[in-house]
Design a protein around this motif. Structure first.
Motif, PDB file in Angstrom:
ATOM      1  N   ASP A 384     -20.320  26.046   4.244  1.00  7.43           N
ATOM      2  CA  ASP A 384     -18.928  26.194   4.699  1.00  7.43           C
ATOM      3  C   ASP A 384     -18.875  26.927   6.036  1.00  7.43           C
ATOM      4  O   ASP A 384     -18.061  26.606   6.905  1.00  7.43           O
ATOM      5  N   ALA A 385     -19.766  27.925   6.187  1.00  7.47           N
ATOM      6  CA  ALA A 385     -19.791  28.652   7.466  1.00  7.47           C
ATOM      7  C   ALA A 385     -20.231  27.725   8.603  1.00  7.47           C
ATOM      8  O   ALA A 385     -19.756  27.842   9.738  1.00  7.47           O
ATOM      9  N   VAL A 386     -21.114  26.805   8.290  1.00 10.66           N
ATOM     10  CA  VAL A 386     -21.538  25.820   9.299  1.00 10.66           C
ATOM     11  C   VAL A 386     -20.381  24.891   9.653  1.00 10.66           C
ATOM     12  O   VAL A 386     -20.012  24.733  10.823  1.00 10.66           O
ATOM     13  N   THR A 387     -19.814  24.281   8.626  1.00 10.62           N
ATOM     14  CA  THR A 387     -18.842  23.208   8.911  1.00 10.62           C
ATOM     15  C   THR A 387     -17.519  23.763   9.438  1.00 10.62           C
ATOM     16  O   THR A 387     -16.791  23.049  10.120  1.00 10.62           O
ATOM     17  N   SER A 388     -17.215  25.024   9.149  1.00 11.60           N
ATOM     18  CA  SER A 388     -15.950  25.573   9.671  1.00 11.60           C
ATOM     19  C   SER A 388     -16.131  26.191  11.056  1.00 11.60           C
ATOM     20  O   SER A 388     -15.168  26.615  11.676  1.00 11.60           O
ATOM     21  N   SER A 389     -17.349  26.242  11.550  1.00  9.35           N
ATOM     22  CA  SER A 389     -17.565  26.820  12.880  1.00  9.35           C
ATOM     23  C   SER A 389     -17.159  25.822  13.957  1.00  9.35           C
ATOM     24  O   SER A 389     -17.516  24.640  13.891  1.00  9.35           O
ATOM     25  N   PRO A 390     -16.443  26.294  14.975  1.00  7.99           N
ATOM     26  CA  PRO A 390     -16.113  25.370  16.081  1.00  7.99           C
ATOM     27  C   PRO A 390     -17.365  24.828  16.768  1.00  7.99           C
ATOM     28  O   PRO A 390     -17.348  23.752  17.361  1.00  7.99           O
ATOM     29  N   TRP A 391     -18.489  25.561  16.642  1.00  3.70           N
ATOM     30  CA  TRP A 391     -19.719  25.134  17.299  1.00  3.70           C
ATOM     31  C   TRP A 391     -20.344  23.914  16.631  1.00  3.70           C
ATOM     32  O   TRP A 391     -21.193  23.241  17.208  1.00  3.70           O
ATOM     33  N   HIS A 392     -19.907  23.630  15.404  1.00  8.74           N
ATOM     34  CA  HIS A 392     -20.515  22.502  14.703  1.00  8.74           C
ATOM     35  C   HIS A 392     -20.175  21.178  15.386  1.00  8.74           C
ATOM     36  O   HIS A 392     -20.937  20.218  15.320  1.00  8.74           O
ATOM     37  N   THR A 393     -19.015  21.138  16.022  1.00 13.37           N
ATOM     38  CA  THR A 393     -18.607  19.887  16.673  1.00 13.37           C
ATOM     39  C   THR A 393     -18.479  20.030  18.189  1.00 13.37           C
ATOM     40  O   THR A 393     -18.375  19.040  18.896  1.00 13.37           O
ATOM     41  N   SER A 394     -18.522  21.252  18.691  1.00 16.13           N
ATOM     42  CA  SER A 394     -18.286  21.445  20.126  1.00 16.13           C
ATOM     43  C   SER A 394     -19.407  20.855  20.983  1.00 16.13           C
ATOM     44  O   SER A 394     -20.600  21.053  20.710  1.00 16.13           O
ATOM     45  N   ALA A 395     -19.010  20.169  22.045  1.00 17.14           N
ATOM     46  CA  ALA A 395     -19.989  19.626  22.995  1.00 17.14           C
ATOM     47  C   ALA A 395     -20.687  20.761  23.750  1.00 17.14           C
ATOM     48  O   ALA A 395     -21.755  20.563  24.329  1.00 17.14           O
ATOM     49  N   ASP A 396     -20.079  21.936  23.737  1.00 16.70           N
ATOM     50  CA  ASP A 396     -20.654  23.060  24.485  1.00 16.70           C
ATOM     51  C   ASP A 396     -21.911  23.642  23.831  1.00 16.70           C
ATOM     52  O   ASP A 396     -22.545  24.539  24.382  1.00 16.70           O
ATOM     53  N   ALA A 397     -22.260  23.176  22.637  1.00 13.83           N
ATOM     54  CA  ALA A 397     -23.479  23.692  22.006  1.00 13.83           C
ATOM     55  C   ALA A 397     -24.714  23.270  22.794  1.00 13.83           C
ATOM     56  O   ALA A 397     -25.716  23.989  22.829  1.00 13.83           O
ATOM     57  N   LEU A 398     -24.646  22.118  23.397  1.00  8.80           N
ATOM     58  CA  LEU A 398     -25.796  21.592  24.161  1.00  8.80           C
ATOM     59  C   LEU A 398     -25.295  21.247  25.561  1.00  8.80           C
ATOM     60  O   LEU A 398     -24.743  20.166  25.776  1.00  8.80           O
ATOM     61  N   THR A 399     -25.485  22.145  26.487  1.00  7.36           N
ATOM     62  CA  THR A 399     -24.910  21.970  27.821  1.00  7.36           C
ATOM     63  C   THR A 399     -25.962  21.476  28.810  1.00  7.36           C
ATOM     64  O   THR A 399     -27.165  21.513  28.537  1.00  7.36           O
ATOM     65  N   ALA A 400     -25.494  21.097  29.996  1.00  8.24           N
ATOM     66  CA  ALA A 400     -26.402  20.614  31.045  1.00  8.24           C
ATOM     67  C   ALA A 400     -27.352  21.714  31.510  1.00  8.24           C
ATOM     68  O   ALA A 400     -28.505  21.457  31.852  1.00  8.24           O
TER      69      ALA A 400
END
Ligand code: 9MR
Length: 600
Positions: A384-400
């Protein structure tokens, strides 16, 4: 003449310009290259890409010849005009001799009358780098003698920071005033870098990277190269893969940094332990007289502990189940403590005697820790902590520009993409697609450049070489997920950049290539200041170009540099030329990957 000036003069000594490239390099550039034909000076793999960059303003393709050691032409072709390379400001062409797959030593690439540095083509090119980049961690160990039988006499030294005078640490270390009223045994671990500080957030990403390297190799069926008795460390022959033994040296320290039960902030991790005041260069670890201090616990450090201890629980389980159990218990306690104290930030101002490793954005660290705890346990609360984190779907997790000690969401994403877990299939597919999409972005960045570097021109920050290596890890992970050869090729081209195919015509890895960094900022490997001390050992990666010029030596010698040229091989330039555990760890990850001969 100052040492810095001497280096500058030596490096400018052989200055040469390509026909038509006049002005691309200034004669006062302290790190000016010696030939406009830039190659991976260590060499190329027979089955890998083989590209070189040529600095020339010629508007038409030029002829290139690959010459063997005897001088015979082994292959020939025409360059491709690339145009201006933004990061170096140079006009470039690219020569591609990938089709040549024979092996040998002493090849040179000749273009327009200019010859590259000599290089090899061989399948075992990265085997030595795999072990030497990992040996760096044994060299950096605190709290144990570095044995001549393992590293040779010039790198041997007595144990540092075991409470033996003049050392004042690390067996019973007090806190900074007002932080705690007890002492803690925080011996061991690795020194962070050229200084003798030990920082939980940087130890965290470094441990994760080494352990992930092993886990990746195990999935690929190639882990024996990292197995027991593959490194020269005291634990060789104990039945446990050596890379895990090395990681455990730091894990044990990270666990010692946890605030004990019954104390305020129990379960949190102290942010760091280091000298009360900066020491000079050189200072041998065992001769450091400074008092050592524990600094206030932080949420970021606590989550680094939770993440790496959870990763330990998962990966060490087959080798030492009791240790894995202990790791998991520490990870759970740290997670709970971080949840109770979610905003205890390490400040930028805390930089006397050690680096600040300041971080006021810790939601990414929560995501990473949750991902590791979920991968280790499969428990619903962590999921739940994973799936409720904005980082789970944010494109900013893997940046240029890539992840690093402060930006750790990518670590969680990579774990969830590669380690079997109970997320819904569609979600796992999406997580994996985010990794391949990020990798595709890095390939596009590389294609747009004269030197094929997987960071954009605005990415040359302090430790830029680790942004390069970390992005290459994302690309290598995409290779593991898809088997697509273009990803492997891009990883190898990233190595080309580090090993000499760059605007400085210089390898950033000590001991690799014709011209390589050898004066990195370090208190023991301080040969530039004291001839009785060694240079950094082979396999040490320099931080690399930093357009911020954040030290006096860089400011004196590099003013006006193009981003990719903001580097000087001088021991005083800590903002361009230090070594650190979190920069060598991804180098070791990539060297292990590149050394594998199993790519089909
Ligand atoms: O790698 C760190 C870099 O990202 C920061 O911008 C810089 C300034 O805070 O600090 C770097 O880390 C240094 C640390 O503070 C102390 N040990 C040496 C590290 C590498 O230079």
């Amino acid at each position: 003449m100052t040492a810095a000036l001497l280096t500058a003069v030596l490096l400018t000594g052989g200055l040469a310009l390509a026909p038509g490239a006049a002005g691309a390099q200034s004669a006062v550039d302290p790190a000016a290259a010696t030939t406009p034909v830039r190659v991976n000076q260590a060499g190329y793999l027979p089955d890998g890409p083989k590209r070189a960059t040529i600095v020339t303003a010629a508007s038409e393709p030029l002829n290139w010849q690959l010459r063997s050691a005897s001088g015979a032409t082994a292959a020939s072709g025409r360059t491709v005009v690339h145009g201006t390379d933004a990061a170096s400001g140079e006009a470039t062409h690219v020569a591609d001799f990938s089709a040549f797959r024979k092996t040998g030593a002493g090849f040179v690439l000749v273009v327009g009358g200019w010859s590259s540095a000599p290089f090899d083509i061989r399948a075992n090119l990265y085997d030595t780098l795999r072990t030497e980049s990992l040996a760096f961690f044994y060299h950096q160990r605190s709290g144990t003698p570095i044995e001549a039988s393992l590293v040779g006499p010039s790198y041997a030294r007595p144990a540092g920071h075991l409470g033996v005078a003049p050392n004042q640490g690390d067996t019973s270390v007090p806190c900074q005033a007002g932080v705690c009223d007890y002492t803690q045994d925080v011996r061991g671990g690795w020194y962070d870098a050229g200084d003798h500080g030990k920082y939980v957030v940087n130890g965290g990403i470094s441990v994760w990277t080494l352990v992930d390297s092993f886990a990746r190799a195990k999935r690929a069926g190639t882990a024996s190269a990292l197995g027991d008795s593959t490194l020269r460390i005291p634990e060789r022959g104990n039945g446990v893969p050596d890379i895990l033994d090395e990681a455990r040296w730091e894990l044990d320290f990270l666990m010692r940094m946890q605030v004990p039960e019954g104390r305020p902030y129990a379960g949190m991790a102290f942010h760091k332990i280091h000298d009360a005041a900066w020491t000079g260069i050189p200072t041998r670890p065992e001769l450091d007289p400074q008092p050592r201090e524990l600094h206030r616990p932080s949420t970021a450090a606590t989550l680094n502990l939770a993440a790496t201890a959870a990763q330990c629980a998962r990966v060490f389980r087959p080798y030492d189940s009791a240790y894995a159990k202990r790791c998991l218990s520490v990870a759970r306690t740290a997670w709970t403590a971080a949840q109770a104290n979610p905003a205890l930030y390490a400040p930028d101002s805390d930089s006397t005697g050690g680096g600040p490793y300041n971080d006021t954005q810790v939601t990414d660290d929560f995501y990473w820790a949750a991902a590791e705890l979920y991968a280790a346990t499969g428990e619903r609360a962590y999921r739940d902590a994973v799936t409720s984190s904005p980082w789970h779907t944010s494109a900013d997790a893997l940046t240029a520009t890539g992840f690093n000690w402060a930006d750790t969401a990518a670590l969680g994403r990579l774990t969830l993409a590669t380690v079997p877990n109970g997320l819904p299939t569609a979600d796992i597919r999406r997580v994996r697609a985010s990794v391949t999409a990020a990798a595709d972005g890095h390939l596009a960045t590389m294609a747009g450049q004269g030197y094929a570097v997987p960071i954009p021109a605005n990415g040359y920050v302090w430790g830029s070489n680790s942004q390069v290596t970390n992005n290459a890890i994302v690309v290598a992970t995409a290779y593991a997920l898809t088997g697509q050869q273009r990803y492997r090729a891009a990883v190898l081209e990233s190595m080309d950049y580090l090993l000499g195919r760059n605007t400085l015509d210089l390898s950033y890895v000590t001991g690799y290539g014709d011209t390589y960094a050898r004066n990195q900022h370090h208190r023991f490997w301080a040969h530039q200041y004291d001839a009785s001390l060694p240079n950094p050992p082979a396999g040490s990666l320099a931080g690399g170009p930093n357009s911020g010029l954040q030290d006096p030596v860089a400011q004196e010698h590099l003013a006006g540099c193009a981003p990719a040229a903001c580097y000087i091989d001088d021991i005083g330039s800590y903002s361009t030329n230090e070594v650190t555990i979190n920069w060598n760890a991804p180098l070791a990850w990539l060297a292990a990957f590149a050394s594998e001969r199993r790519h089909g």
